[in-house]
Design a protein around this motif. Structure first.
Motif, short mmCIF file in Angstrom:
data_model
loop_
_atom_site.label_atom_id
_atom_site.label_comp_id
_atom_site.label_asym_id
_atom_site.label_seq_id
_atom_site.Cartn_x
_atom_site.Cartn_y
_atom_site.Cartn_z
N ALA A 42 45.99 25.00 28.91
CA ALA A 42 44.65 25.62 29.57
C ALA A 42 44.21 26.58 28.36
CB ALA A 42 44.64 26.11 30.59
N SER A 43 43.03 26.60 27.96
CA SER A 43 42.24 27.44 27.00
C SER A 43 42.36 28.91 27.75
CB SER A 43 40.87 27.29 26.85
OG SER A 43 40.16 27.17 27.95
N VAL A 44 42.20 29.68 26.60
CA VAL A 44 41.88 31.20 27.14
C VAL A 44 40.82 31.30 27.68
CG1 VAL A 44 41.24 33.52 25.91
CG2 VAL A 44 43.09 32.29 24.86
N GLY A 45 39.59 30.62 27.58
CA GLY A 45 38.32 30.85 28.31
C GLY A 45 38.63 30.46 29.67
N PHE A 46 39.27 29.17 29.82
CA PHE A 46 39.77 28.73 31.19
C PHE A 46 40.46 29.78 32.09
CE2 PHE A 46 43.31 27.20 34.04
CZ PHE A 46 42.51 26.72 34.90
N HIS A 47 41.49 30.44 31.67
CA HIS A 47 41.93 31.44 32.23
C HIS A 47 41.34 32.75 32.57
CE1 HIS A 47 45.98 29.54 32.01
NE2 HIS A 47 46.07 29.65 30.72
N LEU A 48 40.43 33.22 31.77
CA LEU A 48 39.41 34.02 31.96
C LEU A 48 38.27 33.68 32.87
CD1 LEU A 48 39.19 35.62 28.26
CD2 LEU A 48 40.55 36.73 30.30
N ARG A 49 37.98 32.53 33.21
CA ARG A 49 37.25 32.12 34.33
C ARG A 49 37.95 31.81 35.56
NH1 ARG A 49 32.83 27.93 31.58
NH2 ARG A 49 31.38 29.42 30.89
N HIS A 50 38.99 31.23 35.31
CA HIS A 50 39.89 30.91 36.76
C HIS A 50 40.23 32.31 37.54
CE1 HIS A 50 42.34 28.41 39.27
NE2 HIS A 50 43.18 29.13 39.00
N ILE A 51 40.75 33.11 36.75
CA ILE A 51 41.06 34.38 37.49
C ILE A 51 40.07 34.94 38.55
CG2 ILE A 51 41.92 36.88 37.20
CD1 ILE A 51 43.44 35.75 34.50
N PRO A 52 39.02 35.31 38.05
CA PRO A 52 38.02 35.70 38.78
C PRO A 52 37.50 34.59 40.09
CG PRO A 52 36.83 35.39 36.85
CD PRO A 52 38.46 35.44 36.64
N GLY A 53 37.46 33.27 39.49
CA GLY A 53 37.12 32.42 40.51
C GLY A 53 38.01 32.01 41.58
N VAL A 54 39.31 32.02 41.29
CA VAL A 54 40.42 32.05 42.33
C VAL A 54 40.59 33.40 43.34
CG1 VAL A 54 42.55 33.16 41.54
CG2 VAL A 54 42.65 31.00 42.78
N ILE A 55 40.10 34.37 42.84
CA ILE A 55 40.10 35.57 43.63
C ILE A 55 39.10 35.46 44.47
CG2 ILE A 55 39.61 38.12 43.60
CD1 ILE A 55 41.20 38.19 40.81
N ASP A 56 37.74 35.19 44.06
CA ASP A 56 36.53 34.92 44.77
C ASP A 56 36.69 34.00 46.02
OD1 ASP A 56 33.74 35.22 45.54
OD2 ASP A 56 33.42 33.31 44.42
N ARG A 57 37.30 32.77 45.41
CA ARG A 57 37.62 31.79 46.45
C ARG A 57 38.63 32.18 47.76
NH1 ARG A 57 37.00 28.87 41.72
NH2 ARG A 57 39.28 28.61 41.11
N LEU A 58 39.76 32.91 47.12
CA LEU A 58 40.64 33.19 48.26
C LEU A 58 40.38 34.24 49.10
CD1 LEU A 58 44.05 32.81 46.05
CD2 LEU A 58 43.18 31.14 47.83
N PHE A 59 39.58 35.09 48.86
CA PHE A 59 39.09 36.32 49.48
C PHE A 59 38.12 35.60 50.29
CE2 PHE A 59 41.73 38.88 47.04
CZ PHE A 59 41.63 40.40 47.35
N THR A 60 37.28 34.71 49.87
CA THR A 60 36.09 34.03 50.83
C THR A 60 37.10 33.55 52.17
OG1 THR A 60 34.46 33.50 48.95
CG2 THR A 60 34.37 32.27 50.96
N TYR A 61 37.95 32.76 51.66
CA TYR A 61 38.98 32.29 52.84
C TYR A 61 39.58 33.31 53.72
CZ TYR A 61 38.79 27.69 50.61
OH TYR A 61 38.45 26.23 49.92
N ALA A 62 39.84 34.35 53.11
CA ALA A 62 40.49 35.71 53.78
C ALA A 62 39.37 36.18 54.80
CB ALA A 62 40.93 36.51 52.80
N ASP A 63 38.15 36.00 54.36
CA ASP A 63 37.17 36.50 55.07
C ASP A 63 36.74 35.68 56.38
OD1 ASP A 63 35.55 38.80 55.59
OD2 ASP A 63 33.80 38.13 54.34
#
Length: 172
Positions: free
Chosen positions: A53-74
């Motif tokens: 995976a590219s550096v760009g992927f990791h930098l997009r995936h980290i905030p994306g996964v936080i957003d998605r998991l916190f949405t489920y947590a809510d």
């Protein structure tokens, strides 16, 4: 003198003692992202050494996964916008993307997550939650913890990928 890791600096104000490890891991990710990508050139953000995976992927995936998991947590399902973001994490979509913009986006999401933790009562942490269309059962605490550990996992992968690409391109 070396700066102590976030968890060694004491509790995060306004965050429940039970959620301190989540806050510490997210804030450590925040700092490490900036440290590990220092001096990394924008034009190499989407390079995939040995098909990793590219550096760009990791930098997009980290905030994306936080957003998605916190949405489920809510207790909510993902929006169409979140699903589109997920699909686009792995590429630049033909748009020029600057490293600083990806870092700013990740840091903004991490700070929003800390704010969410500050307003999460301990009594809500064992409430049942569900993941995705399959409705996989978990708890609010499980989702928050996984967001933190998942971000740490990708920060580690980010470090390896950044160093690998820098070595391949003779960047010090």
């Amino acid at each position: 003198m070396t700066k102590r890791e976030v968890w060694q600096r004491g509790p995060i104000e306004k965050v429940s003692p039970i959620l301190q490890p989540v806050a510490h891991a997210l804030l450590q990710s925040n700092e490490d992202i900036e440290t590990y990508t220092s001096g990394f050139p924008d034009e190499l953000l989407w390079k995939k050494p040995v098909n990793m995976a590219s550096v760009g992927f990791h930098l997009r995936h980290i905030p994306g996964v936080i957003d998605r998991l916190f949405t489920y947590a809510d207790g909510h399902s993902l929006t169409e916008e979140q699903l589109e973001y997920l699909k686009a994490e792995a590429n630049a979509n033909g748009n020029p993307v600057a490293l600083k913009d990806l870092i700013n986006h990740a840091q903004k999401q991490i700070h929003a997550a800390i704010h969410y933790l500050e307003s999460s009562p301990e009594a809500s942490l064992t409430e049942e939650r569900f993941i995705g269309r399959a409705k996989i059962p978990t708890t609010k605490l499980g989702l928050l913890f996984h967001a933190a550990e998942h971000s740490q996992r990708h920060v580690g992968q980010l470090l390896v990928t950044v160093n690998w690409i820098k070595q391949l391109h003779g960047i010090t």
